[in-house]
Structures are given as C-alpha cells and as structure tokens.
Write an enzyme that holds these catalytic residues in place. Structure first.
Site, mmCIF file in Angstrom:
data_model
loop_
_atom_site.group_PDB
_atom_site.id
_atom_site.type_symbol
_atom_site.label_atom_id
_atom_site.label_comp_id
_atom_site.label_asym_id
_atom_site.label_seq_id
_atom_site.Cartn_x
_atom_site.Cartn_y
_atom_site.Cartn_z
ATOM 1 C CB ILE A 20 -0.955 0.029 1.212
ATOM 2 C CG1 ILE A 20 -0.189 -0.113 2.531
ATOM 3 C CG2 ILE A 20 -2.008 -1.058 1.088
ATOM 4 C CD1 ILE A 20 -1.081 0.002 3.770
ATOM 5 N N GLY A 23 8.637 3.658 -0.041
ATOM 6 C CA GLY A 23 9.510 4.782 0.230
ATOM 7 C C GLY A 23 10.930 4.421 -0.099
ATOM 8 N N GLY A 24 11.832 5.372 0.075
ATOM 9 C CA GLY A 24 13.226 5.111 -0.239
ATOM 10 C C GLY A 24 13.854 4.074 0.651
ATOM 11 C CB VAL A 28 3.697 0.698 3.891
ATOM 12 C CG1 VAL A 28 2.594 0.534 4.938
ATOM 13 C CG2 VAL A 28 4.742 1.693 4.389
ATOM 14 C CE LYS A 43 8.586 3.421 7.114
ATOM 15 N NZ LYS A 43 8.596 4.801 7.679
ATOM 16 C CG ASP A 140 9.673 13.947 4.421
ATOM 17 O OD1 ASP A 140 9.596 14.862 3.574
ATOM 18 O OD2 ASP A 140 9.723 12.749 4.102
#
Length: 462
Positions: A20, A23-24, A28, A43, A140
């Site tokens: 879903i 990221g780097g 997730v 995650k 962020d």
C-alpha cells in the site's frame, strides 16, 4: 528491495497482503494480525545488506513512534524483526491501518474547500504541537505523509493523521541530520532546510504552510527538479492568491515567512484554524451545542485519559447493556466529546461509532453540571430542530450524565436514548448517575495506573 509475497507470515504473526506504499527505505503492506484478528499496516525496512545506517534509522523511528499518542498521529502497535530467512533479516513496524487516501492522492482530484482545509490543517497543527512539545521535529511534512481517515460513516468531516517519522530528529540533537546534509522532500522544504541549516519546529510549520496552500489552490508552490525546487524558496516567497479569505492570507503569510522567528508556532496555527472551523460552521451550529467556556482546558483533560480515536471500549459494554435493560430503552452509550466529533466508546442498540459534534446531544449534556434530561424532544425548544430529533432517527427522549473528572472537566456522558417520550424519576436519575460514576472511576484508575508505571520506571532508571 523485492516486495514480500502475498500470504507471507512475518514473525509467525502478521500475514502480508498487498503493498500500500513505498519509500526510499521501506515498503508498507496491508496485513492481518492473526493473533488479534485485525488488519494492520506493516512497514518493512530495506536492510537486505545489513546496512547499519538503515537499521539505526529504523530503531530511531521506532523509539520516536513508541513515545507518541495523539489522534492526529498514526499509532505504533508493534515492532520487531523477522528471521525466517537467515540471510535476510527483516525489521518492521506495525501501525494502525488508516482506511483512506493520502493527501497527495486526494489533492489530484482538485483543491479542497477552505472549510475542509481548516479541519485538516487543525488536526495536523495539533499533532505537530504535540510532537514539538516533546522535543521532536518531523522534517518531512508533505501530502504523501498525511493520511485522510475514512470512517465509512455519514456526515463525516475530513480527519488527518501524520505518518512517516523516518527523518524526524530530537531538538536536543544539535545536528542538521545524521550525515550533516538536508532531509525532507524538496518541494516542501523550509528555507533553512534548503540552505542546509539546523532546523527546529518552525521548519515543520513552514512545510505545513506549503501543504495548506497547495490544498487550497491545487497548485504546488515550488514545482520542478529537486535542486531547482529547493533553491526557489531562497529566492522568492510563495505566491498567496488574493482571492483567499483574509484569515487564510494572514495565516499563510506568517507560516511561510522566510525568517523562522517570524512564524507562529504549531499551537498558534492550531488555535487559529480551530477558530476558523468554529466561525465557518457557526451558522449551522445548534444553539444547544455551544462550546464550554473552558473548552481548551477540557480538551487537555480528554487527551490526558488517552481515549480519543481508540477502538470502542469493551470494558464499558456491560454498563451500557445494563443501563438499557434497567431503563427499558433501545440505546445506551458511553460517549467522549472531541472538539468536533462525539465518539461512542461503548454503545448498546446502535452500530454507529461516532457522529459530528454539532447535532449530538452529548455536546449539550457536557455543558451541564448535572444529569440533563429531555423528556419529549419534540416539545423541547432546545431540541425540536435537532437533526437527530427531526430526522429519520426520531429521537424523542434523552438522559445524559456528564463524565466528570476529579478536577471538574466533563469528558463526555453516559446516556440513554429512546424514540418515544418518557418520564425519568429521581430514583432512575440516581441509578444512571451511579453507573456513570463507575465509568469515571474506571477511567481514573487507568490514569493512576499509567502514572504509577511511569513513576516506577523512572525510579528504576535512577
């Protein structure tokens, strides 16, 4: 990093379904906690090569999240490492699964209304105020890290939760980031982030300002390639449309000041947006649902008990069931009144978990210092036009006892409802008050127990 195969059982407990988010440093997944039989978000960090920096970052994020509890932050449920594959240790975080799109996906459909953006912004600023008070800077803030909660109910206002503390830092670290460089996403960096300077809470406020501006206009303030986007804010201020309401123009101008010292803190932003929510909805608000004069202090008391945005509390199910039987009513509820919603922590006779604060009679009941009884709602001028009374539900009787803390704040109510008028005598009032006292006593005992555990841990550390 290759995604886990659907059906993979992580640590013998979490059954992985679909991806879903990516990221780097992580992927997730939607997963099922087979022990508690509930859906969660897992995650999984990228550490196929035992990258020490990635492992350290994962551990830092875990410690940060473990210490946070707020309705505008995604809740950490578990953390661990999976050793099923000896050559590939997988570290992971287990978080509540948020059913809803992120702000970036929703923003692709067009701008938000000012009313919706005020509600979303209030949640986010409230959450940032909470983390800043605890010495944490997120670093962020961007639409992809803001999740919009879908409660799948009628008349639900947008609620936002902040996620991904992977680049968060503690205020006392005195470092720009772990490698002396810039952290964050270029389009939403603050000027001090773009310049590679030390950042503090004002940096998050600036980034939130960019998010709010984009939400209102549908236009990213600093588009382009990463370097171009990052440098642009050092050369020019973002353009704030002249058509925005004065309160929005003033707030965004302050939040997006290039000098961090000129920006309001997150709490000021939260209070400003909360007032805008109240002002904007004032013409729709029922006169019986006015805010208590001590609303800010009352909400602090509510948060103290850690009962916002948590599942319905089974510990009170016997109370509501008993109340319904004792008074021969179809519905009994233990409610907690949030700043804009009423959460049903235990409910008998209804499947509804929460409603908007405006029509809810519990919002009126907490204004009382005693049991509030409406014997015939169709004949009472305070409730005659209430949607729950005039609408399909057909509420005609309400009796609610405020759940009052030892220092005098009303968290919510224990209430009973009926679709026909009825008389409520003194003996019945006393019984309902006694049941409410049991609920409040349980909440106080939980609070005292939590404080005792904290004190014990501190004593053991010392």
């Amino acid at each position: 990093m290759q995604a886990l195969t659907p059906g993979y059982l992580l640590s013998g407990r979490y059954r992985v379904a679909n991806v879903i988010g990516r990221g780097g440093r992580s992927i997730v997944y939607r997963a099922v906690d087979e022990l508690l039989e509930r859906e969660v978000a897992v995650k999984v960090a990228h550490n196929e090569y035992e990258d020490v920096e990635q492992i350290r970052q994962h551990e830092k994020e875990t410690k940060i999240l473990a210490g946070l509890s707020h309705h505008a932050l995604v809740t950490l449920l578990d953390a661990g490492a999976d050793f099923s594959d000896p050559g590939n240790r997988r570290t992971y975080l287990v978080m509540e699964l948020i059913r809803g799109a992120n702000l970036r996906a929703r923003g692709a459909q067009g701008p938000f209304s000012a009313a919706h953006m005020a509600l979303i912004g209030h949640d986010l600023a409230d959450g940032l105020s909470y983390v800043h008070h605890r010495g944490i800077v997120h670093r962020d803030i961007k639409p992809a890290n803001i999740l919009l909660v879908d409660y799948s109910g009628p008349d639900v206002r947008p609620r936002a939760k902040l996620t991904d503390f992977g680049v968060a830092t503690l205020l006392d670290s005195h470092r720009i980031d772990d490698e002396g460089g810039t952290s964050g996403t270029p389009a939403y960096l603050s000027p001090e982030q773009a310049a590679g300077e030390i950042v503090g809470p004002p940096s998050d406020v600036y980034s939130l300002g960019l998010v709010l501006l984009e939400g209102l206009t549908g236009i990213m303030a600093y588009p382009g390639a990463p370097l171009e986007s990052a440098l642009a804010r050092l050369l020019r201020d973002p353009q704030i449309p002249t058509g925005l309401a004065p309160v929005w123009a003033a707030l965004l101008t302050a939040m997006l000041a290039r000098d961090p010292a000129q920006r309001p803190d997150a709490r000021e932003v939260s209070l400003t947006l909360r007032q805008e929510v109240i002002t904007g909805s004032g013409r729709h608000r029922n006169s019986s649902a006015l805010l208590p004069s001590d609303e800010e202090a009352r909400m602090q008391a509510v948060r103290r008990y850690r009962i916002l945005d948590t599942p319905a509390d089974g510990a009170f199910d016997r109370i509501t069931s008993l109340a319904a039987r004792l008074f021969s009513v179809p519905v009994a509820i233990v409610s907690i009144v949030d700043h804009d919603r009423i959460w049903f922590k235990s409910h008998f006779g209804t499947d509804v978990d929460q409603i908007s604060r405006d029509p809810g009679l519990c919002a009126s009941a907490i204004l009382q210092q005693k049991t509030w009884v409406v014997s015939d709602a169709l004949a009472d001028p305070h409730t005659l036009t209430n949607p729950l009374v005039a609408g399909e539900f057909g509420l005609q009787f309400y009796a609610g006892v405020p759940l009052q803390t030892v220092d005098g704040y009303n968290l919510g109510t224990l209430c009973v409802l009926d679709t026909k008028p009825r008389h409520f005598g003194e003996a019945q009032l006393r019984i309902l008050q006694d049941l409410a006292a049991i609920v409040m006593n349980d909440l106080e005992m939980r609070l005292q127990s939590r404080h005792s555990r904290i004190t014990r841990r501190e004593t053991e550390r010392n």
